[in-house]
Design a protein around this motif. Structure first.
Motif, PDB file in Angstrom:
ATOM      1  N   TYR A  26      40.764  49.116  30.341  1.00 42.23           N
ATOM      2  CA  TYR A  26      40.396  48.299  31.509  1.00 42.23           C
ATOM      3  C   TYR A  26      41.130  46.963  31.424  1.00 42.23           C
ATOM      4  O   TYR A  26      41.144  46.321  30.374  1.00 42.23           O
ATOM      5  N   CYS A  28      41.515  43.200  33.325  1.00 44.97           N
ATOM      6  CA  CYS A  28      41.015  42.276  34.348  1.00 44.97           C
ATOM      7  C   CYS A  28      42.171  41.934  35.282  1.00 44.97           C
ATOM      8  O   CYS A  28      43.201  41.415  34.850  1.00 44.97           O
ATOM      9  N   ASN A  66      40.719  45.902  38.033  1.00 46.05           N
ATOM     10  CA  ASN A  66      39.889  45.445  39.157  1.00 46.05           C
ATOM     11  C   ASN A  66      40.658  44.424  39.986  1.00 46.05           C
ATOM     12  O   ASN A  66      41.660  43.850  39.545  1.00 46.05           O
ATOM     13  N   TRP A 207      31.284  36.339  38.996  1.00 44.44           N
ATOM     14  CA  TRP A 207      32.549  36.990  38.630  1.00 44.44           C
ATOM     15  C   TRP A 207      32.355  37.987  37.481  1.00 44.44           C
ATOM     16  O   TRP A 207      32.877  39.103  37.510  1.00 44.44           O
ATOM     17  N   CYS A 211      33.170  42.876  36.466  1.00 41.83           N
ATOM     18  CA  CYS A 211      33.963  43.669  35.518  1.00 41.83           C
ATOM     19  C   CYS A 211      33.083  44.582  34.685  1.00 41.83           C
ATOM     20  O   CYS A 211      33.479  45.698  34.368  1.00 41.83           O
ATOM     21  N   HIS A 236      34.498  34.708  30.288  1.00 38.86           N
ATOM     22  CA  HIS A 236      34.453  35.970  31.013  1.00 38.86           C
ATOM     23  C   HIS A 236      34.135  37.180  30.119  1.00 38.86           C
ATOM     24  O   HIS A 236      33.188  37.933  30.374  1.00 38.86           O
ATOM     25  N   GLU A 240      30.823  39.503  29.704  1.00 36.37           N
ATOM     26  CA  GLU A 240      30.874  40.947  29.977  1.00 36.37           C
ATOM     27  C   GLU A 240      30.172  41.729  28.866  1.00 36.37           C
ATOM     28  O   GLU A 240      29.433  42.687  29.130  1.00 36.37           O
TER      29      GLU A 240
END
Ligand code: AMP
Ligand code: ZN
Length: 466
Positions: A26, A28, A66, A207, A211, A236, A240
């Motif tokens: 994954y 960002c 994403n 935000w 994710c 971030h 997560e």
């Protein structure tokens, strides 16, 4: 065996996917409120390189990225421009992928937009609420970090004095380590802003929850790789982990890999500092997409890279040389020679060095060094003449293998048209008139890198191809 520096453990680790041969990764993605700058693209090209090397190493990749298409900046600009959120972000999303494709990056298997996943985010916040990780204040929902003792494991943030409770919280999506506090999951609607009506009330997602919700939906609760720029480590990615592991109870991500910054004169290239170039800025100045790609990949991702136009000019000459080399090798009319030991040794050594370097936490500088030595030695063989078809094919195949990962040899460059050369020369004259010598020198050097020689004569500027 691929080894990667894992930010979570602060060590270089052997890479073992959870479910081989599949690798789930994954990344960002961009916040689509403006053109991405080449600092952003350093991170995306690094993801592309890792993706390609994982495939080269025999795995299957499932790469998800994403698109952040709702946040404060997006809302503000879309309102200013009188556009709906969707129309505004569609425009920059299109620009982003145009640049992304031109830079020779492969599209991820899945690209997910935040605003298409509001129900998944609300559901995830619901799971966190059931487990006692959330609270509500003024219509917004927050994550209480005191309920997640592992908070800070990734970023090594010091929580002392910060876990004070409901009075200490942040609503902003981005903040510094000193502000490590309860963070917002769902923001109460504000007058004149887009919002969604959900069981959490009218509002929009923070935000970070984006994710967690999208990555787990696409890749499962535990997956292999999570990538981004180094500035995403805190808050971030820390947030997560809290959200995902808080809800699932399972380890979220095995390897966290971060790209260091693209710098300009000792500072991070960023929108807010104004010290950035977009991809288009550089194309307008006459640079090639492949040269930008080469430059951004030339330093390993774990090292900062200082951007200069001189560096980019160097990359122009390098890719011109690589393209030229591949063309000559492909166009060679083979001689009578058979399969030589010399080529066997050359290929084995070059591929061996290349793989050793890439396995070593993607040491691109070393890997490119191996490619350049391979090119030089092959040139020597070509100069000797009489190369047989088998050797030619083996050498070409080696170029293809390197290019599967770097994508820098082709497509064979277009030569500048006469009219394009003249336009650049005219711009150089204008630059000189306005005493912008930096730009006029830059144009001269750029043309030189493409084999165009300028001569200043009494009747004006003449040019010729080398
Ligand atoms: P954004 O569109 O701001 O969400 O950023 C997209 C990606 O670019 C994120 O992974 C950032 O960490 C990364 N990024 C931003 N600035 C730089 C930079 N100067 N060098 C490398 N990566 C960057
Ligand atoms: Zn993210």
């Amino acid at each position: 065996m691929l080894k990667l520096y894992n930010t979570l453990t602060r060590t270089v680790e052997e890479f073992h996917p959870l479910n081989p041969p599949q690798v789930r990764m994954y990344v960002c993605g961009p916040t689509v409120y403006d053109f991405a700058h080449i600092g952003n693209f350093r991170t995306f090209l690094f993801s592309d390189l890792l993706r390609r090397y994982i495939k080269y190493s025999g795995y299957e990749i499932r790469h998800v990225m994403n698109i952040t298409d709702v946040d404060d900046k997006i809302i503000q600009r879309s309102v200013e421009q009188g556009l709906s959120l969707r129309d505004f972000t569609d425009r920059y999303l299109e620009h982003f992928f145009k640049d992304f494709d031109d830079l020779g990056a492969e599209r991820p298997e899945e690209v997910l937009r935040a605003t298409d996943h509001i129900p998944e985010m609300v559901e995830l916040i619901g799971r966190l609420a059931e487990k006692g990780h959330t609270y509500e204040a003024n219509g917004s929902t927050y994550f209480r970090i005191a309920t997640f003792p592992q908070y800070g494991r990734l970023s090594k943030v010091n929580l002392e004095g910060n876990v004070a409770g409901a009075s200490e919280r942040v609503d902003a999506d981005e903040y510094t380590k000193e502000d490590a506090r309860d963070f917002v999951l769902w923001k109460a609607a504000r007058e004149g802003e887009p919002s969604w009506s959900t069981r959490l009330g009218d509002g929009r997602p923070g935000w970070h929850i984006e994710c967690s919700a999208m990555s787990m939906k696409a890749l499962g609760e535990s997956f292999d790789l999570h990538l981004g720029g180094i500035d995403l480590v805190f808050p971030h990615h820390e947030n997560e982990i809290a959200q995902s592991e808080g809800a699932s109870g399972a380890p979220f991500v095995r390897y966290w890999v971060h790209a260091e910054f693209l710098m300009v004169n000792g500072e991070k290239m960023s929108k807010s500092k104004g010290n950035f170039y977009t991809y288009r800025d550089l194309i307008e100045k006459g640079y090639q997409p492949r040269a930008i790609r080469y430059l951004l990949l030339s330093a390993p991702h774990h090292k900062q890279l200082n951007f200069t136009l001189e560096g980019l000019q160097g990359a122009e000459s390098t890719i011109a040389r690589l393209n030229d080399f591949r063309r000559r090798l492909a166009e060679l009319v083979p001689g009578a020679g058979g399969s030589s030991d010399e080529v066997t040794r050359l290929v084995k050594e070059a591929v061996g060095r290349f793989e050793t370097a890439m396995d070593d936490d993607l040491n691109t500088a070393e890997a490119l060094g191996a490619i350049h030595d391979f090119v030089r030695e092959t040139n020597t063989l070509l100069a000797q003449g009489g190369m047989g078809e088998d050797d030619q094919q083996r050498l070409l195949h080696t170029v293809e293998r390197f290019d599967q990962v770097f994508n820098i040899f082709g497509p064979v460059e277009q030569e500048l048209l006469d009219s394009e050369i003249q336009t650049l020369i005219d711009e150089r004259q204008e630059a000189r008139k306005s005493r912008n010598f930096a730009r006029s020198d830059e144009i001269r050097d750029l043309l030189a890198a493409k084999g165009i020689i300028l001569e200043d004569t009494r009747d004006g500027v003449r040019w010729r191809r080398k």
